[in-house]
Design a protein around this motif. Structure first.
Motif, PDB file in Angstrom:
ATOM      1  N   LEU A 104      15.138  -2.218  10.443  1.00 40.91           N
ATOM      2  CA  LEU A 104      14.912  -2.084   9.003  1.00 40.91           C
ATOM      3  C   LEU A 104      16.051  -1.313   8.334  1.00 40.91           C
ATOM      4  O   LEU A 104      16.571  -0.342   8.889  1.00 40.91           O
ATOM      5  N   LYS A 105      16.396  -1.758   7.138  1.00 42.98           N
ATOM      6  CA  LYS A 105      17.402  -1.044   6.348  1.00 42.98           C
ATOM      7  C   LYS A 105      16.755   0.173   5.679  1.00 42.98           C
ATOM      8  O   LYS A 105      15.544   0.325   5.661  1.00 42.98           O
ATOM      9  N   LYS A 106      17.609   1.012   5.109  1.00 42.65           N
ATOM     10  CA  LYS A 106      17.113   2.222   4.448  1.00 42.65           C
ATOM     11  C   LYS A 106      16.244   1.863   3.239  1.00 42.65           C
ATOM     12  O   LYS A 106      15.213   2.503   2.985  1.00 42.65           O
ATOM     13  N   SER A 107      16.648   0.843   2.483  1.00 43.85           N
ATOM     14  CA  SER A 107      15.876   0.437   1.301  1.00 43.85           C
ATOM     15  C   SER A 107      14.505  -0.101   1.705  1.00 43.85           C
ATOM     16  O   SER A 107      13.494   0.155   1.036  1.00 43.85           O
ATOM     17  N   GLU A 108      14.461  -0.841   2.827  1.00 47.11           N
ATOM     18  CA  GLU A 108      13.183  -1.380   3.299  1.00 47.11           C
ATOM     19  C   GLU A 108      12.252  -0.271   3.780  1.00 47.11           C
ATOM     20  O   GLU A 108      11.030  -0.331   3.565  1.00 47.11           O
ATOM     21  N   LYS A 109      12.837   0.753   4.416  1.00 42.19           N
ATOM     22  CA  LYS A 109      12.026   1.902   4.839  1.00 42.19           C
ATOM     23  C   LYS A 109      11.445   2.636   3.629  1.00 42.19           C
ATOM     24  O   LYS A 109      10.287   3.079   3.655  1.00 42.19           O
ATOM     25  N   GLN A 110      12.247   2.761   2.554  1.00 44.23           N
ATOM     26  CA  GLN A 110      11.761   3.419   1.341  1.00 44.23           C
ATOM     27  C   GLN A 110      10.622   2.638   0.693  1.00 44.23           C
ATOM     28  O   GLN A 110       9.672   3.214   0.159  1.00 44.23           O
ATOM     29  N   LYS A 111      10.714   1.312   0.763  1.00 47.78           N
ATOM     30  CA  LYS A 111       9.641   0.470   0.211  1.00 47.78           C
ATOM     31  C   LYS A 111       8.344   0.669   0.998  1.00 47.78           C
ATOM     32  O   LYS A 111       7.252   0.742   0.416  1.00 47.78           O
ATOM     33  N   LEU A 112       8.471   0.756   2.311  1.00 49.76           N
ATOM     34  CA  LEU A 112       7.286   0.988   3.137  1.00 49.76           C
ATOM     35  C   LEU A 112       6.655   2.350   2.836  1.00 49.76           C
ATOM     36  O   LEU A 112       5.424   2.478   2.759  1.00 49.76           O
ATOM     37  N   GLU A 113       7.497   3.360   2.674  1.00 47.84           N
ATOM     38  CA  GLU A 113       6.998   4.702   2.344  1.00 47.84           C
ATOM     39  C   GLU A 113       6.282   4.696   1.000  1.00 47.84           C
ATOM     40  O   GLU A 113       5.221   5.321   0.833  1.00 47.84           O
ATOM     41  N   LEU A 114       6.858   3.974   0.028  1.00 49.05           N
ATOM     42  CA  LEU A 114       6.245   3.905  -1.306  1.00 49.05           C
ATOM     43  C   LEU A 114       4.900   3.185  -1.253  1.00 49.05           C
ATOM     44  O   LEU A 114       3.931   3.598  -1.902  1.00 49.05           O
ATOM     45  N   ALA A 115       4.834   2.109  -0.458  1.00 49.24           N
ATOM     46  CA  ALA A 115       3.580   1.361  -0.324  1.00 49.24           C
ATOM     47  C   ALA A 115       2.500   2.226   0.329  1.00 49.24           C
ATOM     48  O   ALA A 115       1.325   2.212  -0.108  1.00 49.24           O
ATOM     49  N   GLU A 116       2.867   3.003   1.326  1.00 49.35           N
ATOM     50  CA  GLU A 116       1.913   3.901   1.988  1.00 49.35           C
ATOM     51  C   GLU A 116       1.444   5.003   1.033  1.00 49.35           C
ATOM     52  O   GLU A 116       0.274   5.391   1.035  1.00 49.35           O
ATOM     53  N   LYS A 117       2.368   5.478   0.210  1.00 49.43           N
ATOM     54  CA  LYS A 117       2.020   6.532  -0.748  1.00 49.43           C
ATOM     55  C   LYS A 117       1.014   6.006  -1.771  1.00 49.43           C
ATOM     56  O   LYS A 117       0.035   6.692  -2.110  1.00 49.43           O
ATOM     57  N   TYR A 118       1.248   4.808  -2.271  1.00 51.23           N
ATOM     58  CA  TYR A 118       0.332   4.207  -3.243  1.00 51.23           C
ATOM     59  C   TYR A 118      -1.038   3.975  -2.621  1.00 51.23           C
ATOM     60  O   TYR A 118      -2.085   4.194  -3.260  1.00 51.23           O
ATOM     61  N   ALA A 119      -1.057   3.518  -1.364  1.00 49.50           N
ATOM     62  CA  ALA A 119      -2.334   3.271  -0.681  1.00 49.50           C
ATOM     63  C   ALA A 119      -3.109   4.570  -0.493  1.00 49.50           C
ATOM     64  O   ALA A 119      -4.340   4.613  -0.673  1.00 49.50           O
ATOM     65  N   LYS A 150      -4.519   5.692  -3.834  1.00 48.58           N
ATOM     66  CA  LYS A 150      -5.652   4.849  -4.205  1.00 48.58           C
ATOM     67  C   LYS A 150      -6.918   5.262  -3.463  1.00 48.58           C
ATOM     68  O   LYS A 150      -8.028   5.286  -4.032  1.00 48.58           O
ATOM     69  N   ARG A 151      -6.767   5.629  -2.195  1.00 45.95           N
ATOM     70  CA  ARG A 151      -7.921   6.087  -1.398  1.00 45.95           C
ATOM     71  C   ARG A 151      -8.478   7.399  -1.942  1.00 45.95           C
ATOM     72  O   ARG A 151      -9.688   7.600  -1.986  1.00 45.95           O
ATOM     73  N   SER A 152      -7.561   8.289  -2.350  1.00 45.53           N
ATOM     74  CA  SER A 152      -7.997   9.601  -2.850  1.00 45.53           C
ATOM     75  C   SER A 152      -8.414   9.576  -4.316  1.00 45.53           C
ATOM     76  O   SER A 152      -8.929  10.566  -4.838  1.00 45.53           O
ATOM     77  N   GLY A 153      -8.165   8.462  -5.024  1.00 43.36           N
ATOM     78  CA  GLY A 153      -8.542   8.352  -6.430  1.00 43.36           C
ATOM     79  C   GLY A 153      -7.578   9.023  -7.386  1.00 43.36           C
ATOM     80  O   GLY A 153      -7.927   9.298  -8.543  1.00 43.36           O
ATOM     81  N   LYS A 154      -6.358   9.281  -6.953  1.00 40.86           N
ATOM     82  CA  LYS A 154      -5.357   9.952  -7.790  1.00 40.86           C
ATOM     83  C   LYS A 154      -4.261   9.002  -8.253  1.00 40.86           C
ATOM     84  O   LYS A 154      -3.247   9.427  -8.787  1.00 40.86           O
ATOM     85  N   LEU A 155      -4.461   7.713  -8.054  1.00 40.84           N
ATOM     86  CA  LEU A 155      -3.412   6.748  -8.388  1.00 40.84           C
ATOM     87  C   LEU A 155      -3.170   6.665  -9.884  1.00 40.84           C
ATOM     88  O   LEU A 155      -2.021   6.626 -10.343  1.00 40.84           O
TER      89      LEU A 155
END
Length: 210
Positions: free
Chosen positions: A164-179, A182-187
């Motif tokens: 994975l490239k650095k940009s792809e890793k950042q996208k994965l981190e952002l997706a995990e953060k949003y998820a 959303k679970r905690s209700g702070k989105l």
């Protein structure tokens, strides 16, 4: 006074010959130097050299061994740094930090002094931030380990592993953060804050209207 001039000269020459016979080599006796006198006064004291004596061209220099300081963080002797082993070795610190955090929370509830209360609150906030940063690093390490496992499995199957490239890793981190938000209700609150920050940035970029 009864002796003639020739007899006086003869007596003087006789005296000189006697002195020369007593001194070996016919040299005159040297006067004792100040250093010799001082050494004689204190036999255990060091020998003081005269300042009038010129310094020799080639001096005998005594080499002093230099102390080499070693930093265990950047030295190969301390071994290779592996986060997984480090976290397992010092996992007992997490329980100690947890106890300290609980103790500060109890003190904060009982405290009545405003200044002391502010200090305790700052300390508690710092500990919470450190705990969150540690959890974030742990998640990043777990993700990297899972990717490495996938690459090894692909290599065993004879397939070409992907990196994975650095940009792809950042996208994965952002997706995990949003998820997680959303679970905690702070989105929703997070998105509102982000919209406000973006609006302020856009306003600054616009040309000023006079």
């Amino acid at each position: 006074s009864h002796m003639s001039f020739e007899e006086l000269l003869q007596v003087q020459s006789d005296m000189r010959t006697r002195v020369r016979k007593q001194v070996p080599g016919g040299k005159k006796t040297a006067k004792p130097t100040k250093a010799a006198v001082k050494q004689q006064q204190g036999k255990k004291g060091p020998l003081e050299m005269s300042a009038k004596k010129p310094v020799p061209f080639l001096r005998q220099v005594i080499s002093v061994t230099k102390k080499v300081r070693r930093d265990p963080r950047f030295d190969d002797l301390s071994g290779e740094y592996k986060p997984e082993i480090f976290m397992k070795t010092y996992s007992f610190l997490d329980s100690i930090k947890k106890q300290e955090k609980e103790m500060i929370q109890k003190q904060l509830k009982k405290c009545r002094n405003t200044e002391q209360k502010e200090k305790l609150q700052q300390l508690l906030n710092r500990m919470t931030q450190q705990e969150q940063a540690q959890k974030k690093q742990q998640k990043l390490r777990e993700r990297e380990l899972s990717l490495k496992r996938q690459q090894r499995e692909l290599a065993k199957q004879g397939k070409k592993p992907f990196f994975l490239k650095k940009s792809e890793k950042q996208k994965l981190e952002l997706a995990e953060k949003y998820a997680e938000l959303k679970r905690s209700g702070k989105l929703e609150s997070f998105l509102n804050k982000k919209r406000k920050r973006n609006a302020i940035k856009d306003k600054r970029r616009l040309p000023s209207q006079k």
